[in-house]
Scaffold this motif. Structure first.
Motif, PDB file in Angstrom:
ATOM      1  N   GLU A  61       2.642   7.342   7.829  1.00 48.17           N
ATOM      2  CA  GLU A  61       3.446   6.139   8.328  1.00 48.17           C
ATOM      3  C   GLU A  61       4.785   6.579   7.307  1.00 48.17           C
ATOM      4  OE1 GLU A  61       1.144   3.036   8.737  1.00 48.17           O
ATOM      5  OE2 GLU A  61      -0.336   4.322   9.843  1.00 48.17           O
ATOM      6  N   VAL A  78       6.098   5.995   2.110  1.00 50.14           N
ATOM      7  CA  VAL A  78       5.198   6.270   3.043  1.00 50.14           C
ATOM      8  C   VAL A  78       3.791   6.005   2.586  1.00 50.14           C
ATOM      9  CG1 VAL A  78       4.186   9.372   3.253  1.00 50.14           C
ATOM     10  CG2 VAL A  78       6.343   8.317   2.313  1.00 50.14           C
ATOM     11  N   PHE A  79       2.845   5.816   4.114  1.00 57.14           N
ATOM     12  CA  PHE A  79       1.873   4.899   3.456  1.00 57.14           C
ATOM     13  C   PHE A  79       0.626   6.362   4.163  1.00 57.14           C
ATOM     14  CE2 PHE A  79      -2.721   3.208   4.759  1.00 57.14           C
ATOM     15  CZ  PHE A  79      -3.154   3.298   3.912  1.00 57.14           C
ATOM     16  N   VAL A  80      -0.179   7.233   3.589  1.00 55.55           N
ATOM     17  CA  VAL A  80      -0.719   7.890   4.448  1.00 55.55           C
ATOM     18  C   VAL A  80      -2.362   7.967   4.871  1.00 55.55           C
ATOM     19  CG1 VAL A  80      -1.863  10.603   4.375  1.00 55.55           C
ATOM     20  CG2 VAL A  80       0.282   9.800   3.567  1.00 55.55           C
ATOM     21  N   ARG A 101       0.932  -0.476   0.191  1.00 59.78           N
ATOM     22  CA  ARG A 101       0.132   0.177   0.155  1.00 59.78           C
ATOM     23  C   ARG A 101       1.012   1.484  -0.053  1.00 59.78           C
ATOM     24  NH1 ARG A 101      -4.948  -0.069   3.843  1.00 59.78           N
ATOM     25  NH2 ARG A 101      -3.147   0.084   6.204  1.00 59.78           N
ATOM     26  N   SER A 102       2.010   1.395   0.411  1.00 57.37           N
ATOM     27  CA  SER A 102       2.700   2.204   0.544  1.00 57.37           C
ATOM     28  C   SER A 102       3.201   2.920  -0.871  1.00 57.37           C
ATOM     29  CB  SER A 102       4.188   2.222   1.739  1.00 57.37           C
ATOM     30  OG  SER A 102       4.887   1.331   1.054  1.00 57.37           O
ATOM     31  N   VAL A 103       3.789   3.839  -1.013  1.00 55.29           N
ATOM     32  CA  VAL A 103       4.020   4.799  -2.297  1.00 55.29           C
ATOM     33  C   VAL A 103       5.414   5.638  -1.664  1.00 55.29           C
ATOM     34  CG1 VAL A 103       1.835   5.382  -2.887  1.00 55.29           C
ATOM     35  CG2 VAL A 103       2.934   6.997  -1.178  1.00 55.29           C
TER      36      VAL A 103
END
Lengths: 659, 161, 710
Positions: free
Chosen positions: B119, B91-93, A603-605
């Motif tokens: 995060e 990054v995870f928002v 999910r992270s970018v």
């Protein structure tokens, strides 16, 4: 002679620097100092005169005070005609005659609603408070009895300080005493700098925190009828010589609400935080204050310099603003290896249930509850945070007994005081848990209640090293309930709001539920049978929650610190509730934790992608109104902060948010 | 004042019994602590570069050749310590009701219009290294920029090289 | 030496040593010491008794039958609580919604007992391990209001279910504490009835305790704590006390065994609420000082007790002892009336370190306690203690510590001081050690000075007693510069607490919250008078029953009624003697007058605040029966010059930056009237009395030293 323990005494040099301080709310060490300095600047020596036996009073936040409910009494001390210094005492009033009852008003919009104001006033001569002042004061507040008691108490205390000074001079001589005064302050300064070099690492530490003031649709004044957001950036620079400089440049603006904080209150807060973590064993006086440089930008919410504003409840902004300080210092402690000193922040000592009512027998009772002074402390660097037992403004916190609160607030009965699940900030070490109390309105003719807490934002900015902030508050009360019917039928009435997903309060109580994510609520009438929920905050966490040992998570679930579903979704721990207790399944937990890590990966970018997306929101002004307002205020007040903001998002230097 | 390595290791891992932790908290500080903790954490990581300063449970500033970089204990390298390591992170928002709700009941979480939860993960091991709770559009914070030279030269009086 | 006939046996059973103080008809005494035996306390006690008797060449078997009184004080109950070795599991019923009492506590319990630095230093704050795990606590829906109104009736089914569940969980006792049960106990009484029924049905025989019965006073957490401590820590102690009584009986003693209670009286081990004896050790010292004050006709006395870990100070002002009703003990808020003592964590075992950041000496907060310090090679202590400093400075005789029973090594102490204190301060070990002792004594001095000043008095108004293991050694230091009228050191300073216990009355005390406002209005005054009279009558009857159970005649007891009261709106109440019965007119008026007077004495006169009225918080009654107490023998005064056989030689001691040659004296061989000039050290097996240069110690007819300026 105490009243809620909100008392502090101090001794100051003739110029107004504090030399020695009693226990109690040491936030006030510096606040009286500002009032003394004001009187000197204003030429009080000539008019109205400063003579032996004079008594002065101040509660004006624009002169260093925190809020009008903190009342200071000060006397000059003379020895053989020579002025030696000042003794001052401060006590917190349960009511100061603001436009609504209580000590932390929320409905006020300007000075004229803050209640009884005494601006550095001479209130007595020949060691006696003037009768006309007494009459005026007692007629200006709702609880004249407490005003009188507190004033007596402050005066008794400051005369004890004076006598102690006399004794030292008699025993040791005047010269010794005067040397001691200077040296005590200098020693305080030296200790502070030595401590910093011992425990921190030089460099720049930064954080920011926020608070909501959602007045839109609630305000009593048209100018107040907006949603506001507070911005408190904090930079601490530790210099090569062990100097300490705290800067809040970039802070947002003040407003037509009582959350404005005078510079004195900010200095007080800085103070009280330092004495809890760096110089808890040193001499507590203005020496440390002198060593701790600070900048609270003029014109911002934290130093408005405008005596027409309302200052009734600066705590609402000030408490979140300082949560970052523990965290910043903790980064230094971590790097130095002093893990035992780390605290990741603190819970919000918010939700002070306030108001006032009339009992069935016609007696007025104030509601001025202080059980909030026991919230969760942030996770520590070696263990979890302290549950339900911390207040940032008083290290000697105490929530008090239910039976003692009800002695005063006899029309608000406790139906519970218990841990509130999922309030403790998640992390390898969890934050201290928050809690809740449910009150029943009973035996009153009339009652109004109000309160405030953060609801739309996490107040503290973050946790530490991957820890999460503790839960926000919300507002919940139920009117026109079937409480008495339930009792008549011996039905299990609700005891709180343990799990909002399955509300006990939805279960048979009936009535009209007020539920809002806004903690802020302006005074409202209540009647017998209504129930009111107070929510006390948990502290932020430390470290990645997926690294929390599974047995500890199981214990949290067993102790109602976390709900089982939270153990799974946040900590990745699969809980089985068995008849003999709660068990964590290590195999399924390991699998689930691996799946959560995989989720993070999926999910992270990349940072660049994240940056682009955020930048688009900014450049298009695609932000909620209170957020835009906050940015606009900060950018207007601080060109430096504005420039940094534009540089970070690669925007033109003249970029501005539209209203 | 001095504590042995075993005690400090237990302190770091969060396993030191309370009575001993309390003693360390209440006592004066041991000047040797920095060196000892550095040795302990150096023995805990699998890489060989010398640790100059621990930044967090997973992150260290290390000497790599002539560079001083931020490195995760999993081996991932974030680059020069004078640049915010978050720029190299994943990054995870959480800025939607849905993603926030995974962690907080809506009553107990934030209004995503007002605030988002960021995060920052290590791209190597995907440990959560930092969180930020800020309004949308808030610049990413550079939490700590140590003055390494001054720290070693003036405070520790040790060579940094 | 067969002329002694032991009459009183007083015991002070500490954590390490059990002291006995044995007194004969003439008031002559002997002191015994033995190791405490926590598993069977009577073993250590009898050994200590033997030790005392051997100084008189007597055997236990021939004397026990002559004992008229046996008084016990000790720390075993407190230690059981501190070390969490109590009874359990305990089942607890509380008002629904309040089940988290022991986990949330009140924040005040998370820093209780901490020194000021740790109270500020928040990272050190922690909760107590709950005495009752959450799963044994059940909430019951019910509510009584502050006014005594039944707002929610007792949900009887919930009581049934809870008791049944707890019974099956195997609890050994049940405690019930509901909100405002002190005001109206009907829900607790109803719960008791249901519980007994359910337990009978389930065939379970366990006791049920009610907070309204034990302690009908306001303060829900403290009341519950006290109730649970009774079951957790006091109940096991009862068995130990019975064992002591049985063994003394078997030896032929017919004297009742009495236990010292925190309010200063003694009670039978059969007492309904033994938790009142939780704090007894330091109380004994104050009672001893009070006894001596009666003999000397002193009005104002400061009692100072220097132990291994703490310095305890109590004040007798105008012959009155202050009583507090909500003390914090072992980090628990309790509702136990307790003689006021203020302690700081500074004693002979206090450990000494240098703060490297600021190069200052820091004392404690930890202590070597009974392990003494580095000088005790077997202790495992590596950080120097005050005792190490005392030893280095020549104040203590290394060959005669506890009469030579404990070997201490001065060289070890010196080396540790040199390395850990002197070098970092760039000083020599002797100056460094003296600096440390001065700092400790200054802290003690400030503490007791602050207490005296806090009452609005000055040292000039007081005499001071110094006792406890370290009192005679440090009293000259911690009183320096304070102009007390006199400084007294009893020759039995080391067993002074046991002596004090023997001086206590046979007395039961009960408190009850009544929360009534006295206003000028006649009807309000009538109600106050009526309620007080009723409360006192109830208390008197209850105490009468206690004496009856003890086999004594309640008709002989004297009953002392009192109240606690405050100005309306203030939080601190004080205790005022009353007359029973009281009438609504002159009776109440004179009560108010006494309160005004006392308040002005204790607090500042200017804080008096009668305008809004007087709030009577509690009715209190104490019932007293006469009992055997030690007489103080008076010895004929002899010359100022001590006999030559009391002189033991000389030793170098370091005092105020210089070496002095001190004369050494054996305490037992000094006679009344002797004067000892400083520098001198007077030694006894259990204590060391330091007479510094320029000072003089005069032994009076009661074998009490007076420390004067030489």
């Amino acid at each position: 002679m105490r009243n809620i323990g909100e008392l502090c005494f101090a001794f100051y040099t003739p110029e107004g620097d504090s030399v020695a301080v009693s226990t109690g709310i040491i936030t006030h060490v510096h606040t009286m100092s500002e009032a003394i300095k004001f009187m000197i600047r204003q030429g009080y020596e000539d008019d109205p005169g400063i003579s032996e036996g004079d008594i002065f009073c101040n509660n004006d936040p624009d002169l260093g005070n925190v809020h009008t409910t903190d009342v200071h009494t000060m006397i000059p001390i003379f020895w053989e005609g020579q002025m030696l210094g000042w003794a001052g005492g401060v006590a917190h009033q349960v009511d100061i005659g603001a436009s609504t009852p209580g000590h932390d008003p929320v409905a006020t919009a300007n000075r004229f609603e803050d209640g009884f104001y005494v601006t550095a006033e001479k209130i007595g001569e020949h060691h006696e408070v003037r009768k006309d002042f007494k009459i005026r004061a007692q007629r200006s507040v709702r609880t004249p009895l407490y005003w009188d008691l507190d004033e007596k108490c402050r005066i008794a205390g400051i005369y004890m300080v004076r006598d102690a000074v006399y004794r030292i001079i008699r025993e040791e001589g005047l010269e010794y005493f005067q040397t001691f005064m200077r040296e005590a302050v200098e020693e305080g300064r030296q200790i502070f700098m030595a401590r910093i070099r011992e425990r921190l690492v030089p460099g720049i530490y930064r954080t920011a925190s926020f608070m909501d003031a959602p007045y839109k649709g609630k305000a009593w004044h048209p100018e107040q009828n907006h949603d506001f957001m507070m911005h408190a950036p904090m930079t601490i620079t530790i210099g090569p010589d062990g100097s300490f400089a705290l800067d809040m440049d970039g802070a947002s603006g003040p407003g037509p609400f009582p959350f404005n904080a005078s510079e004195g209150s900010m200095q007080g807060a800085l103070w009280v935080q330092i004495t809890q973590t760096l110089i808890y064993d040193g001499k507590v006086n203005d020496g440390s204050y002198l060593a701790a440089q600070h900048h609270f930008p003029q014109g911002s919410w934290c130093n408005p310099g405008n005596s027409l504003l309302a200052y009734g409840t600066p705590w609402a902004y000030l408490i979140p603003a300082f949560t970052g300080m523990f965290r910043l210092l903790s980064r230094g402690y971590f790097s130095r290896g002093y893990r035992e000193e780390i605290v990741s922040g603190y819970g919000f000592t918010g939700d002070p249930t306030q108001g006032g009512g009339v009992l069935a027998n016609g007696t007025y009772f104030p509601v001025s509850n202080f059980e909030l002074c026991a919230v969760g402390l942030g996770a520590r660097g070696t263990m979890d945070g302290l549950d339900a037992a911390y207040a940032m403004w008083n290290p000697e916190a105490d929530m008090g007994d239910a039976e003692v609160w009800e002695t005063i607030e006899s029309g608000l009965l406790y139906l519970s005081r218990r841990f509130k699940p999922d309030t403790a900030g998640y992390g390898r070490f969890r934050g201290g848990s928050g809690w809740e109390s449910l009150r029943l309105v009973h035996g009153v003719q009339e009652l109004q209640l109000y309160s405030w807490r953060e609801g739309r934002v996490f107040h503290g900015g973050a946790g530490l090293f991957g820890g999460y902030p503790g839960a926000t508050g919300y507002r919940l009360f139920v009117k026109d309930t079937k409480f008495y019917d339930m009792v008549a039928d011996r039905l299990p009435y609700p005891l709180g709001d343990r799990n909002p997903a399955q509300r006990e309060l939805d279960n048979g109580l009936g009535g009209t539920m007020h539920l809002s994510r806004d903690g802020l609520i302006l005074p409202q009438p209540f009647q017998n049978g209504d129930v009111w929920l107070s929510l006390f905050s948990g502290g932020p966490g430390y470290g990645d929650p997926l690294e929390r040992p599974i047995d500890e998570v199981a214990r949290d679930v067993e102790g109602d610190i976390y709900l089982p579903e939270t153990a799974k979704s946040v900590f990745g721990v699969i809980i089985d509730e068995e008849p003999d207790g709660v068990k964590a399944d290590p195999v399924r937990t390991e699998q689930y934790r691996a799946a959560l890590i995989a989720d993070r990966r999926a999910r992270s970018v990349s940072y660049q992608e994240f940056w682009q997306e955020e930048r688009t929101k900014v450049s298009q002004g695609n932000l909620a109104e209170p957020v835009r307002r906050m940015y606009r205020e900060s950018m207007q007040l601080s060109p430096a902060w504005s420039a940094e903001f534009c540089r970070f998002w690669n925007l033109p230097v003249d970029f501005q948010f539209q209203p | 004042m001095k504590y042995d390595e075993k005690t400090l290791s237990a302190l770091i891992s969060g396993q030191l019994p309370w009575a001993e932790t309390k003693e360390i908290m209440s006592g004066g500080k041991d000047p040797d602590r920095f060196r000892m903790v550095l040795e302990i954490v150096q023995s805990m990581v699998s890489f060989t570069e010398r640790i100059l300063l621990p930044l967090g449970p997973h992150l260290y500033i290390v000497q790599k050749g002539t560079d001083r970089i931020v490195k995760c204990d999993c081996g991932y390298e974030f680059g020069d310590y004078r640049t915010n390591w978050k720029f190299m992170s994943r990054v995870f928002v959480r800025n939607s009701q849905e993603s926030l709700q995974e962690l907080y009941h809506p009553d107990q979480g934030v209004d995503p219009d007002w605030m988002e939860l960021r995060e920052f993960y290590c791209p190597g091991c995907f440990h959560l290294l930092e969180t930020e709770a800020v309004p949308p559009g808030y610049p990413v914070m550079f939490d700590f920029q140590p003055d390494l030279e001054t720290f070693y030269r003036d405070w520790l009086q040790q060579p940094l090289e | 030496m067969a002329e002694h006939m032991p009459r009183i046996l007083a015991i002070d059973a500490g954590g390490t040593m059990t002291d006995t103080f044995v007194v004969d008809e003439a008031g002559m005494f002997t002191i015994g010491k033995a190791q405490t035996t926590p598993n069977r306390e009577s073993d250590g006690l009898l050994r200590s008794f033997d030790d005392a008797l051997h100084y008189w060449d007597m055997e236990r078997g021939t004397v026990t039958q002559h004992l008229m009184a046996t008084v016990y004080s000790g720390t075993s109950m407190l230690n059981r609580l501190l070390e969490r070795r109590g009874d359990g599991p305990i089942g607890v019923l509380v008002t629904a919604g309040m089940e988290d009492y022991f986990r949330m506590e009140r924040a005040a319990q998370t820093y209780a007992g901490y020194p000021f630095s740790d109270r500020l230093h928040v990272v050190t704050h922690v909760h107590n391990e709950p005495l009752v795990p959450r799963k044994y606590i059940k909430g019951i829906r019910e509510r009584i209001s502050f006014f005594g109104e039944e707002v929610v009736p007792l949900y009887q089914e919930e009581v049934r279910d809870a008791v049944k569940a707890l019974g099956r969980q195997g609890v050994k006792a049940l405690c019930v504490s509901f909100l405002y049960s002190y005001r109206d106990p009907r829900h607790e009484l109803a719960a008791l009835e249901i519980a007994q029924q359910v337990l009978a049905e389930e065939g379970i025989d366990i006791p049920v305790y009610l907070s309204s019965r034990s302690n009908p006073v306001r303060g829900d957490l403290a009341r519950l704590n006290t109730l649970v401590v009774e079951v957790y820590a006091a109940r096991p102690s009862r068995l130990q006390l019975f064992d002591i009584r049985d063994r003394l009986r078997a030896e032929g003693s017919s004297a009742p065994v009495r236990v010292l209670a925190s309010y200063g009286g003694t009670v039978s081990p059969d007492v309904e609420w033994l938790v009142t004896t939780l704090i007894s050790g330091p109380i004994g010292g104050i009672l001893g000082a009070r006894r001596l004050s009666e003999v000397y006709h002193f009005e104002n006395v400061v009692c100072t007790d220097v132990g291994g870990t703490s310095f305890d100070v109590g004040l007798i002002t105008e012959r009155e002892l202050l009583t507090r009703t909500e003390p914090t003990v072992a980090r628990f808020l309790l509702t136990l009336p307790t003689l006021a003592m203020d302690s700081i964590g500074a004693g002979t075992g206090t450990l000494v370190r240098i703060d490297p950041a600021v190069r200052r000496v820091t004392l404690g907060p930890d202590s070597a306690g009974y392990r003494l310090g580095v000088c005790n090679a077997d202790s495992g202590i590596t950080v120097p203690s005050i005792t190490d400093c005392d030893l280095a400075l020549g104040y203590i005789n290394p060959e005669y510590f506890l009469g030579g029973e404990v070997k201490v090594d001065r060289e070890r102490a010196l080396a540790a001081i040199e390395e850990q204190i002197a070098q970092p301060l760039s000083s020599d070990p002797f100056s460094a050690a003296e600096g440390v002792v001065r700092l400790l004594e200054t802290q003690m001095r400030d503490h007791l000075y602050g207490m005296v000043l806090g009452l609005g008095y000055a040292p000039e108004n007081y005499r001071l007693f110094g006792y406890g293991g370290g009192g005679p050694l440090h009293v000259a230091g911690y009183t320096e510069g304070l102009a007390f009228q006199d400084i007294l050191v009893p020759t039995w300073a080391a067993a002074f607490s046991a002596f004090g216990g023997a001086c206590a009355d046979y007395a039961y005390r009960y408190d009850r919250s009544i929360d009534l406002l006295i206003t000028p209005e006649t009807s309000a005054r009538e109600m106050v008078a009526q309620s007080l009279n009723q409360a006192w009558e109830d208390i008197r009857n209850r105490i009468g029953q206690e004496f009856q159970r003890d086999g004594l005649n309640p008709a002989e007891m004297s009953f002392v009624p009192s109240v606690r009261m405050q100005y309306l709106g203030m939080l601190d109440d004080i205790e005022v003697r009353a007359k029973w019965p009281i009438d609504a007119k002159d009776g109440l008026t004179s009560l108010i007058d006494r309160f005004d007077e006392l308040f002005a004495k204790i607090f500042a006169r200017s804080a008096r605040s009668p305008e809004a009225g007087y709030f009577v918080t509690k009715a209190i009654g104490v019932g007293i029966l006469p009992t055997e107490k030690p007489v103080l023998p008076k010895f004929p005064l002899q010359g100022a010059t001590p006999s030559i056989n009391a002189h033991k030689g000389t030793r170098k001691l370091f005092w105020r930056g210089e070496w002095h040659t001190a004369q050494l004296w054996e305490m037992d061989r000094l006679h009344s009237g002797n004067e000892i000039l400083g520098p001198s050290v007077i030694e006894a097996p259990a204590t060391t009395f330091l007479v510094p240069p320029g000072r003089k110690a005069v032994l009076d007819a009661y074998r009490v030293f007076h420390l004067n300026n030489g």
